[in-house]
Design an enzyme around this catalytic site. Structure first.
Site, PDB file in Angstrom:
ATOM      1  N   GLU A  35       0.870  -1.162   0.000  1.00  0.00           N
ATOM      2  CA  GLU A  35       0.000   0.000   0.000  1.00  0.00           C
ATOM      3  C   GLU A  35       0.917   1.224   0.000  1.00  0.00           C
ATOM      4  O   GLU A  35       1.805   1.321   0.848  1.00  0.00           O
ATOM      5  CB  GLU A  35      -0.843  -0.042   1.281  1.00  0.00           C
ATOM      6  CG  GLU A  35      -2.013   0.876   1.261  1.00  0.00           C
ATOM      7  CD  GLU A  35      -2.818   0.791   2.556  1.00  0.00           C
ATOM      8  OE1 GLU A  35      -2.733  -0.235   3.260  1.00  0.00           O
ATOM      9  OE2 GLU A  35      -3.514   1.767   2.840  1.00  0.00           O
ATOM     10  N   ARG A 261       4.390 -12.899   9.861  1.00  0.00           N
ATOM     11  CA  ARG A 261       5.113 -11.683   9.554  1.00  0.00           C
ATOM     12  C   ARG A 261       6.413 -11.638  10.340  1.00  0.00           C
ATOM     13  O   ARG A 261       6.563 -12.300  11.355  1.00  0.00           O
ATOM     14  CB  ARG A 261       4.266 -10.434   9.780  1.00  0.00           C
ATOM     15  CG  ARG A 261       3.671 -10.271  11.145  1.00  0.00           C
ATOM     16  CD  ARG A 261       2.578  -9.203  11.136  1.00  0.00           C
ATOM     17  NE  ARG A 261       3.055  -7.875  10.808  1.00  0.00           N
ATOM     18  CZ  ARG A 261       2.526  -7.117   9.834  1.00  0.00           C
ATOM     19  NH1 ARG A 261       1.534  -7.559   9.118  1.00  0.00           N
ATOM     20  NH2 ARG A 261       2.985  -5.917   9.605  1.00  0.00           N
ATOM     21  N   LYS A 271       3.680   0.195   9.833  1.00  0.00           N
ATOM     22  CA  LYS A 271       3.790   1.478   9.147  1.00  0.00           C
ATOM     23  C   LYS A 271       3.212   2.605   9.988  1.00  0.00           C
ATOM     24  O   LYS A 271       3.754   3.696  10.008  1.00  0.00           O
ATOM     25  CB  LYS A 271       3.088   1.403   7.795  1.00  0.00           C
ATOM     26  CG  LYS A 271       4.083   1.215   6.666  1.00  0.00           C
ATOM     27  CD  LYS A 271       3.416   1.329   5.337  1.00  0.00           C
ATOM     28  CE  LYS A 271       2.969  -0.026   4.863  1.00  0.00           C
ATOM     29  NZ  LYS A 271       2.144   0.021   3.670  1.00  0.00           N
TER      30      LYS A 271
HETATM   31  P1  ATP Z   1       1.843  -2.468   8.159  1.00  0.00           P
HETATM   32  O1  ATP Z   1       1.153  -3.359   9.134  1.00  0.00           O
HETATM   33  O2  ATP Z   1       3.260  -2.160   8.497  1.00  0.00           O
HETATM   34  O3  ATP Z   1       1.058  -1.264   7.775  1.00  0.00           O
HETATM   35  P2  ATP Z   1       0.939  -3.701   5.804  1.00  0.00           P
HETATM   36  O4  ATP Z   1       0.724  -5.150   5.772  1.00  0.00           O
HETATM   37  O5  ATP Z   1      -0.267  -2.873   5.902  1.00  0.00           O
HETATM   38  O6  ATP Z   1       2.024  -3.372   6.880  1.00  0.00           O
HETATM   39  P3  ATP Z   1       1.424  -3.429   3.041  1.00  0.00           P
HETATM   40  O7  ATP Z   1       2.010  -2.314   2.296  1.00  0.00           O
HETATM   41  O8  ATP Z   1      -0.005  -3.739   2.853  1.00  0.00           O
HETATM   42  O9  ATP Z   1       1.733  -3.167   4.568  1.00  0.00           O
HETATM   43  O10 ATP Z   1       2.300  -4.739   2.839  1.00  0.00           O
HETATM   44  C1  ATP Z   1       2.616  -5.279   1.589  1.00  0.00           C
HETATM   45  C2  ATP Z   1       2.935  -6.727   1.763  1.00  0.00           C
HETATM   46  O11 ATP Z   1       4.005  -6.910   2.667  1.00  0.00           O
HETATM   47  C3  ATP Z   1       1.746  -7.487   2.303  1.00  0.00           C
HETATM   48  O12 ATP Z   1       1.600  -8.695   1.583  1.00  0.00           O
HETATM   49  C4  ATP Z   1       2.108  -7.738   3.736  1.00  0.00           C
HETATM   50  O13 ATP Z   1       1.518  -8.913   4.205  1.00  0.00           O
HETATM   51  C5  ATP Z   1       3.630  -7.832   3.670  1.00  0.00           C
HETATM   52  N1  ATP Z   1       4.201  -7.453   4.950  1.00  0.00           N
HETATM   53  C6  ATP Z   1       3.991  -6.313   5.641  1.00  0.00           C
HETATM   54  N2  ATP Z   1       4.644  -6.329   6.820  1.00  0.00           N
HETATM   55  C7  ATP Z   1       5.289  -7.511   6.888  1.00  0.00           C
HETATM   56  C8  ATP Z   1       6.138  -8.142   7.861  1.00  0.00           C
HETATM   57  N3  ATP Z   1       6.444  -7.536   9.014  1.00  0.00           N
HETATM   58  N4  ATP Z   1       6.620  -9.372   7.569  1.00  0.00           N
HETATM   59  C9  ATP Z   1       6.323  -9.973   6.409  1.00  0.00           C
HETATM   60  N5  ATP Z   1       5.543  -9.461   5.454  1.00  0.00           N
HETATM   61  C10 ATP Z   1       5.018  -8.234   5.685  1.00  0.00           C
HETATM   62 MG    MG Z   2      -1.800  -3.952   4.210  1.00  0.00          MG
END
Ligand code: ATP
Ligand code: MG
Length: 556
Positions: A35, A261, A271
């Site tokens: 995102e 994760r 984030k």
């Molecule tokens: P955050 O919780 O930090 O906002 P998010 O999942 O909303 O993270 P995205 O930009 O949607 O952030 O993430 C893109 C991809 O990266 C998604 O498939 C998500 O599952 C993966 N991802 C995000 N954080 C992690 C993590 N700590 N470990 C592994 N994969 C991750």
């Molecule tokens: Mg997300």
């Protein structure tokens, strides 16, 4: 094949092996769906290595898809930083970068299809009313009074939503699934809401935006993704993912698989929290070298190889855990120990004056760039009457364990001569301001002729040609292993996470730049040049120390 033996194996790769063997798929298609509402962090690197790594190893493809359904929080600058970071890690996405917003027209069409099938309705309940009726984990929800609105009325209401005739929060489109499902996400989830926001891709075309759960599975299907890999918090949402795909007219049948994760000690990988660190000024920006962002790690001197090696070592499982920072540091240390050229830098200088070297004497010496790798060549360093050494490498008195410079004793200057400390000069406060020495001219590259044993070796820099430098030494950003578990995580910030020192580097680093990669400053640590360097001084970031100091800190 050696190449295959090197591949990681994990439960996802086992599923793919099975799907290819059974003929369910001929080619693997994955995607990385960030995102664009922040910079990528080391957790994203895990997902990137998994998705792009699978595509590479199985001769498949991996898309980069911006999951851009929340225009209020997104920005084109994040789109650009994400592209840069994926490239820096060494991965190339298939074709152009994609956007969920590319599919807004089709998503809108699928929403209408659900309404026509009696599987979606426009709900005019307020946010609070909807929450009331949703029920709890132990109690079923209650049907909304709008749940049985007829198809025609729903179609008209949805059309009015899209035309901007309703206010934000006045109504939303909900999937009609099951208000008593044990999975909260199945209790008639909202799939479209009104939002009057300018979108970085679609500009002002839409005032309704689809929700993540509705968008993601359809985007996967449109792109022909075979294995849609996401983190464990989406496990329940898999029911909704499948429900949407099962109830719209589309051929593809992507499947979602969840893995745990990455959580890393002494930092935060959410984030929302990273944004807070930046916005409240706790760090200098997204690329502050203390940040767990890819941009921060890059500025700190991490290499793509070390980040990828880390992702390989942690593996991919369904088990949640907190990975030790030492594990990440070991990866960069292993890389730099083998590959970083050596150089000399003095972080806390005290002056040595060698009285039997004349004022106008300057000598050029050769120093190997790597002690175990001759192919890395040699460089020239200069030696003259005055040199800088570390203040901590000198003592007026010390026992035998102190193998550095002591008054009346000898020590070797690395790559140069043996010197002997004769007397010191002090300021009024009693601080040593200069150490007067003599040198033995017959000790370059050899032991003293009369058999004297000189055990200690210290690093130094020729004062005549030294380049002023600032050194930025970093420690963990938080004082507790799991700051996210604190009531207020910013209260756990380590106030000593950045220590700055003012010193000198050898002449060969006069034009050091960010592009030069890392050096091992002998006896001190691994460093890289920072973009803050100017004509007045070079600035160096400590990437990592020479040894793992974390275990020691732990036992203090
Ligand atoms: P955050 O919780 O930090 O906002 P998010 O999942 O909303 O993270 P995205 O930009 O949607 O952030 O993430 C893109 C991809 O990266 C998604 O498939 C998500 O599952 C993966 N991802 C995000 N954080 C992690 C993590 N700590 N470990 C592994 N994969 C991750
Ligand atoms: Mg997300």
């Amino acid at each position: 094949m050696a190449e295959t033996e090197n591949r990681p194996t994990n439960f996802i790769r086992q599923i793919i092996d099975k799907d290819l063997a059974s003929g369910l798929h001929q080619q693997v298609k994955t995607r990385f769906p960030p995102e664009p509402n922040g910079y990528l962090h080391i957790g994203h690197a895990k997902s990137i290595c998994l998705n792009f790594g699978i595509a590479e190893d199985y001769q498949g493809t991996c898309n980069l898809r911006f999951d851009d359904t929340n225009p209020a929080k997104e920005d084109i600058s994040f789109v650009n930083s994400i592209k840069q970071d994926v490239h820096w890690l060494g991965f190339e996405w298939s074709g152009e970068a994609r956007y969920s917003s590319n599919y807004f027209d089709r998503l809108h069409g699928f929403a209408i299809e659900l309404i026509e099938k009696g599987l979606a309705y426009v709900d005019f309940s307020t946010h609070d009313e909807m929450r009331e009726l949703r029920g709890t984990l132990t109690e079923p929800g209650t049907n909304s009074p709008y749940r049985d609105t007829d198809v025609e009325t729903n179609l008209q209401a949805f059309a009015k939503m899209a035309k901007g005739e309703y206010q934000e929060g006045q109504c939303s489109l909900r999937a009609k699934i099951d208000m008593s499902s044990p999975f909260m996400c199945m209790r008639d989830p909202v799939i479209y809401r009104v939002k009057f926001a300018h979108h970085h891709q679609t500009k002002d075309k839409w005032c309704i935006y689809p929700m993540y759960d509705f968008t993601h599975c359809i985007s996967d299907a449109i792109e022909g993704i075979t294995h849609s890999l996401c983190t464990l918090e989406f496990q329940d949402n898999r029911r909704l993912y499948d429900w949407v795909i099962d109830n719209i007219t589309i051929d593809a049948r992507p499947r979602q698989y969840e893995f745990s994760r990455l959580n890393l000690e002494y930092t935060v990988l959410s984030k929302r929290r990273l944004i807070q660190l930046v916005d409240e000024g706790h760090v200098s920006g997204w690329d502050d070298p203390r940040m767990p962002t890819i941009a921060g790690l890059r500025r700190r001197g991490y290499t793509p190889g070390a980040v990828k090696e880390f992702c390989k070592r942690i593996g991919v499982t369904k088990m949640d855990n907190l990975v030790e920072m030492g594990m990440l540091e070991a990866c960069i240390r292993d890389d730099l120990n083998a590959n970083a050229p050596r150089a000399m830098a003095v972080l806390e200088p005290v002056k040595i004056i060698i009285e039997n070297v004349s004022d106008d004497h300057t000598e050029t010496l050769q120093a190997p760039n790597h002690p175990n790798d001759e192919s890395m060549g040699k460089r020239e360093i200069t030696f003259s009457r005055e040199v800088w050494i570390e203040a901590e490498d000198f003592r007026e008195e010390a026992n035998k364990k102190f193998k550095r410079l002591v008054l009346g004793k000898e020590v070797r200057l690395r790559n140069a001569y043996v010197i002997k400390a004769e007397r010191v000069e002090k300021d009024d406060a009693g601080n040593v301001t200069a150490i007067y020495c003599t040198y033995d001219a017959d000790t370059l590259g050899k032991d003293p002729a009369d058999g004297r044993k000189v055990k200690g070796v210290i690093h130094w820099v020729d004062a005549k040609t030294a380049i002023p430098a600032q050194f930025r030494l970093y420690d963990r950003l938080f004082e507790v292993p799991n700051p996210a578990a604190e009531e207020n995580f910013v209260d756990a910030i380590n106030n000593d996470s950045l220590v700055t020192k003012q010193g000198y580097v050898e002449r060969s680093l006069a034009t050091a730049s960010v592009e030069d990669g890392n050096w091992q400053f002998e006896r001190t640590g691994y460093f890289c040049c920072d973009k803050d360097s100017s004509d007045e001084q070079r600035v160096f970031n400590q990437t990592v120390g020479l040894r793992d100091t974390w275990a020691k800190i732990e036992n203090k």
